[in-house]
Design a protein around this motif. Structure first.
Motif, mmCIF file in Angstrom:
data_model
loop_
_atom_site.group_PDB
_atom_site.id
_atom_site.type_symbol
_atom_site.label_atom_id
_atom_site.label_comp_id
_atom_site.label_asym_id
_atom_site.label_seq_id
_atom_site.Cartn_x
_atom_site.Cartn_y
_atom_site.Cartn_z
ATOM 1 N N LYS A 339 0.801 -1.230 0.000
ATOM 2 C CA LYS A 339 0.000 0.000 0.000
ATOM 3 C C LYS A 339 0.831 1.277 0.000
ATOM 4 O O LYS A 339 0.320 2.348 -0.340
ATOM 5 N N ASP A 340 2.091 1.179 0.354
ATOM 6 C CA ASP A 340 2.956 2.355 0.365
ATOM 7 C C ASP A 340 3.787 2.482 -0.906
ATOM 8 O O ASP A 340 4.577 3.419 -1.032
ATOM 9 N N MET A 341 3.630 1.558 -1.809
ATOM 10 C CA MET A 341 4.420 1.578 -3.037
ATOM 11 C C MET A 341 3.879 2.628 -4.004
ATOM 12 O O MET A 341 2.691 2.664 -4.308
ATOM 13 N N GLY A 342 4.759 3.497 -4.479
ATOM 14 C CA GLY A 342 4.402 4.491 -5.473
ATOM 15 C C GLY A 342 5.060 4.165 -6.799
ATOM 16 O O GLY A 342 5.942 3.304 -6.885
ATOM 17 N N LEU A 343 4.645 4.871 -7.838
ATOM 18 C CA LEU A 343 5.197 4.631 -9.161
ATOM 19 C C LEU A 343 6.689 4.948 -9.195
ATOM 20 O O LEU A 343 7.460 4.284 -9.894
ATOM 21 N N TRP A 344 7.099 5.953 -8.422
ATOM 22 C CA TRP A 344 8.519 6.316 -8.381
ATOM 23 C C TRP A 344 9.344 5.177 -7.791
ATOM 24 O O TRP A 344 10.416 4.840 -8.304
ATOM 25 N N SER A 345 8.863 4.573 -6.707
ATOM 26 C CA SER A 345 9.573 3.446 -6.089
ATOM 27 C C SER A 345 9.630 2.256 -7.037
ATOM 28 O O SER A 345 10.645 1.563 -7.124
ATOM 29 N N LEU A 346 8.543 2.023 -7.760
ATOM 30 C CA LEU A 346 8.510 0.920 -8.718
ATOM 31 C C LEU A 346 9.514 1.165 -9.847
ATOM 32 O O LEU A 346 10.212 0.240 -10.282
ATOM 33 N N GLY A 347 9.597 2.402 -10.306
ATOM 34 C CA GLY A 347 10.580 2.736 -11.333
ATOM 35 C C GLY A 347 12.004 2.571 -10.839
ATOM 36 O O GLY A 347 12.880 2.086 -11.570
ATOM 37 N N SER A 348 12.252 2.955 -9.578
ATOM 38 C CA SER A 348 13.585 2.783 -8.989
ATOM 39 C C SER A 348 13.960 1.311 -8.927
ATOM 40 O O SER A 348 15.099 0.927 -9.201
ATOM 41 N N MET A 349 13.003 0.471 -8.559
ATOM 42 C CA MET A 349 13.240 -0.973 -8.519
ATOM 43 C C MET A 349 13.579 -1.501 -9.909
ATOM 44 O O MET A 349 14.495 -2.315 -10.082
ATOM 45 N N PHE A 350 12.852 -1.021 -10.898
ATOM 46 C CA PHE A 350 13.052 -1.473 -12.269
ATOM 47 C C PHE A 350 14.461 -1.142 -12.754
ATOM 48 O O PHE A 350 15.154 -1.988 -13.322
ATOM 49 N N PHE A 351 14.914 0.099 -12.513
ATOM 50 C CA PHE A 351 16.237 0.498 -12.977
ATOM 51 C C PHE A 351 17.348 -0.141 -12.145
ATOM 52 O O PHE A 351 18.453 -0.355 -12.652
ATOM 53 N N ALA A 352 17.058 -0.456 -10.880
ATOM 54 C CA ALA A 352 18.037 -1.198 -10.086
ATOM 55 C C ALA A 352 18.206 -2.604 -10.644
ATOM 56 O O ALA A 352 19.327 -3.132 -10.717
ATOM 57 N N MET A 353 17.091 -3.202 -11.066
ATOM 58 C CA MET A 353 17.156 -4.523 -11.691
ATOM 59 C C MET A 353 17.965 -4.456 -12.981
ATOM 60 O O MET A 353 18.767 -5.350 -13.278
ATOM 61 N N LYS A 354 17.772 -3.390 -13.745
ATOM 62 C CA LYS A 354 18.548 -3.221 -14.971
ATOM 63 C C LYS A 354 20.035 -3.086 -14.661
ATOM 64 O O LYS A 354 20.885 -3.588 -15.394
ATOM 65 N N GLY A 355 20.352 -2.430 -13.544
ATOM 66 C CA GLY A 355 21.747 -2.241 -13.158
ATOM 67 C C GLY A 355 22.469 -3.535 -12.854
ATOM 68 O O GLY A 355 23.690 -3.626 -12.996
#
Length: 401
Positions: A339-355
């Motif tokens: 419930k505390d997850m925002g689109l910005w946090s999801l994007g950060s996770m995505f780019f961390a995975m790419k890293g």
């Protein structure tokens, strides 16, 4: 009749053109007296003098009308103003589109997991820890889709893969948690009932915690057994995973050896190939084709997810609305987050995975020291060192066994 100029010298006659009727004096109207009787030499009528009004091409006596020399009636292009307003228009359109896309995507997030129900949590460390779960949920799938994707028809859902992604200042670290890991189920509060269930020291497989009381108990069990605080929870089911892969046109993989597994439906030759959604799901679910089964499978899952993130975050996808929106829609429609997850946090996770794929981070399995009744036992010493490094946001030096 033509007027004759009589004061220009002997023998000189100049014929003046007749005055237009509109300018002729009305009958009976008084005519102003001429200076020096009859005709004033100071008046220049412009005839027979060679004078060209307006300057003309190369003329020296004209006036500047702002239209440029030799181009009467056509204004100079105002390139500075045109470029300025074009840039302003593009920026405005981009800003409006970006804001609209953000709210559209943020509104599609399914915030169903309430981490506030998790009790006795560890202290929060530096960086951000995401628990990424791949479930075998068949919700919304037709019988044909189940057959095509080799998912079976089991009721409910279980965890098919679990990973902790740490995103910090020393690069991302991706840690796979084998679903057959041996863990203790601690005291917890039921996610639906609100009832407290005391811990009895019972040990079971990690994926059984999810089957028993869902994401909240899974997070509680991982935190209790690792002493690592989980900041965000992200889950995706079978259908959503396949849809994302198809939305970007497939994922290119380089397989070191051929893979064949009748249970998952995998049948791939060695070498480079592009996997569609159905093939990708078979690839990440395959375990019977490997000697170490679940441990080898988690390595393939890490490799595939990092490659998926890397190939999705490209200009060909991000700058192409015909790819971007279907890809985002396919993922957001099936993602379940806290419930505390925002689109910005999801994007950060995505780019961390790419890293992780880009060489900026590290991927590993949870260190294992042995097994107990078929369950994989974590290496306690390495686990403590790993969690300390993650909490302090240090470079991870711990390796898998």
């Amino acid at each position: 009749m033509p007027q004759v100029r009589r004061d220009a010298g002997p023998g000189y006659q100049r014929h003046e053109p007749p005055m237009p009727a509109s300018m002729s004096p009305r009958r009976g109207a008084s005519v102003p007296p001429q200076q020096s009787q009859g005709y004033d030499d100071s008046y220049d009528d412009g005839y027979n003098t060679g004078q060209v009004y307006g300057g003309g091409r190369g003329g020296g006596g004209g006036y500047d009308d702002g239209y440029g020399p030799g181009r009467p009636g056509r204004p100079r292009p105002q390139w500075g103003k045109r470029i300025k307003w074009t840039v302003i228009t593009l920026v405005a359109v981009l800003a409006v589109t970006s804001v609209a896309t953000y709210f559209w995507a943020d509104g599609k997030l399914r915030r169903k997991v309430d981490l506030s129900k998790v009790i006795d949590r560890p202290e929060t460390g530096d960086g951000t820890n995401y628990l990424i779960v791949g479930s075998d949920s068949r919700a919304g799938m037709t019988a044909e889709q189940k057959r095509k994707l080799h998912t079976g028809s089991a009721e409910g859902k279980r965890t098919d893969s679990m990973m902790i992604l740490h995103d910090g200042s020393n690069g991302p670290t991706l840690i796979s948690l084998p679903r057959d890991s041996d863990v203790e189920i601690p005291t917890y509060v039921g996610s639906d009932s609100g009832k407290k269930y005391p811990g009895t020291g019972r040990h079971t497989k990690l994926n059984a915690a999810y089957a028993e009381d869902g994401p909240e108990l899974l997070v509680r069990t991982i935190e209790y057994n690792t002493k690592l605080h989980i900041d965000h929870y992200v889950e995706i089911g079978f259908a959503g995973f396949a849809n994302i892969v198809d939305a970007i046109g497939g994922v290119e993989m380089d397989l070191p050896k051929a893979i064949k597994d009748k249970d998952s439906g995998a049948d791939f030759p060695a070498g480079k190939q592009t996997l569609n959604g159905q093939q990708a799901l078979a690839y990440v679910r395959t375990r019977h084709a490997f000697a170490q089964q679940d441990l080898d499978r988690t390595k393939n899952q890490q490799k595939f997810l990092a490659t998926l993130a890397s190939q999705t975050a490209t200009p060909a996808t991000v700058l192409n609305p015909f790819k971007l929106y279907p890809t985002m829609g396919a993922g957001l429609d099936t993602l379940i987050v806290d419930k505390d997850m925002g689109l910005w946090s999801l994007g950060s996770m995505f780019f961390a995975m790419k890293g992780v794929t880009g060489g900026e981070g590290k991927s590993m399995n949870m260190p294992v020291s042995g097994s107990n009744g078929g369950n994989l036992v974590w290496d306690k010493t390495k686990l403590r060192q790993l969690v300390q490094q993650l909490n302090n946001d240090e470079k991870v030096t711990v390796s898998s066994n």
